[in-house]
Scaffold this active site. Structure first.
Site, mmCIF file in Angstrom:
data_model
loop_
_atom_site.group_PDB
_atom_site.id
_atom_site.type_symbol
_atom_site.label_atom_id
_atom_site.label_comp_id
_atom_site.label_asym_id
_atom_site.label_seq_id
_atom_site.Cartn_x
_atom_site.Cartn_y
_atom_site.Cartn_z
ATOM 1 N N CYS A 9 95.433 73.881 10.808
ATOM 2 C CA CYS A 9 95.761 73.414 9.459
ATOM 3 C C CYS A 9 94.499 73.554 8.619
ATOM 4 C CB CYS A 9 96.239 71.969 9.480
ATOM 5 S SG CYS A 9 96.538 71.278 7.828
ATOM 6 N N ASN A 58 106.021 79.199 8.541
ATOM 7 C CA ASN A 58 105.670 78.682 7.223
ATOM 8 C C ASN A 58 106.034 79.759 6.205
ATOM 9 O OD1 ASN A 58 103.979 76.263 8.218
ATOM 10 N ND2 ASN A 58 103.033 77.993 9.249
ATOM 11 N N CYS A 89 98.789 74.201 1.356
ATOM 12 C CA CYS A 89 98.711 74.675 2.742
ATOM 13 C C CYS A 89 97.556 75.656 2.817
ATOM 14 C CB CYS A 89 100.020 75.338 3.163
ATOM 15 S SG CYS A 89 99.967 76.078 4.815
#
Length: 289
Positions: free
Chosen positions: A85, A191, A218
């Site tokens: 992440c 994603n 993101c």
């Protein structure tokens, strides 16, 4: 007998996280516990959870302990495990600084996507070496309702499908994951980024993150978008020897992404600690009962 467990809240361009310091990996955090902590109504609220563990204390990170003292055990908001992440790494580094474990300058952070190099600047921005993008072959399409778009397949340690659209509103409310084809292209989910142009080397995006839904930002998605946009624009730093830098607007702010000629990608943006406190272990045990 209940105990008090420390936590913090932080965000990177409004991609927000529950931070749970646990240097010796003593806490049991099954998926249901993480989901309860990330619940915005009944829990603390967050897009995901940053479990802060010394690399030597975590079985998934012991092999990286010589390079990086700290392991980012990242979980999505539904409790599922994630490889990486980007915004989370920046907030993770900010926490380490906040707690006095590191100072301004360079450090290394272990993740499931490998060891990431991080630089904490004096102005508060954090730059993360995100590694290289892989561009798997094969045509992919994503769709929302009756609309569908071709998408660029980009892997940043986690999978992304990047679709260029005429209007970000065409992506709809993004409550549900956009569909993709072929169905087997992403067996573990994907994603999905929707992208519009804002100017020369300047784009804006929305994202549906697997396991979390639409988020305000993101980091790996912004990197995937920058790489996909560069290739669309005919730019390949490995071929030209010149870095390609893109400004990527997300709903929660702005990130600057640079792809270097050696293929390494750097992401720069803010990271903020907004609160800290404690929660009662008895509450969490009650949720899991």
């Amino acid at each position: 007998m209940s105990t008090r467990i420390a936590f913090l809240k932080g965000h990177g361009t409004e991609n927000d996280f529950v931070i749970v310091p646990d240097p010796e990996n003593a806490l049991d955090l099954p998926p249901a516990a993480v989901a309860a902590l990330c619940d915005r109504r009944a829990g603390l609220g967050g897009d995901g959870l940053l479990h802060v563990v010394r690399s030597a204390a975590h079985p998934e990170a012991r092999g990286m302990a010589a390079e990086a003292e700290w392991f980012m055990d990242y979980r999505n908001g539904d409790g599922s495990v994630a490889e990486m992440c980007g915004n989370g790494v920046r907030v993770f580094a900010r926490y380490l600084q906040h707690a006095g474990h590191v100072t301004e300058g360079d450090l290394a952070v272990a993740t499931r996507g490998g060891v990431k190099t991080v630089h904490i600047a004096k102005n508060g921005d954090v730059t993360v070496g995100m590694g290289r993008a892989l561009l798997p072959a094969g045509d992919v399409e994503v769709s929302v309702g009756e609309r569908e778009w071709p998408a660029r397949n980009v892997n940043m340690g986690n999978p992304h499908a990047v679709a260029f659209v005429a209007d970000l509103d065409h992506a709809g409310d993004l409550y549900a994951p956009p569909s993709h084809a072929p169905a087997g292209a992403y067996p573990d989910g994907v994603n999905v980024e929707f992208v519009v142009d804002r100017g020369p080397r300047h784009v804006a995006m929305r994202v549906h993150e697997r396991g979390s839904g639409e988020t305000r930002s993101c980091g790996t998605g912004a990197c995937a978008v920058a790489v996909a946009t560069a290739r669309r624009d005919g730019l390949d730093p490995a071929a030209t020897g010149t870095p390609a830098t893109y400004t990527v607007d997300v709903p929660g702010g702005t990130l600057v992404i640079t792809e270097r000629p050696d293929g390494e990608i750097e992401m720069t943006g803010p990271a903020v600690i907004v609160a800290e406190g404690e929660f009662d272990s008895a509450w969490l045990e009650g949720v899991l009962a």
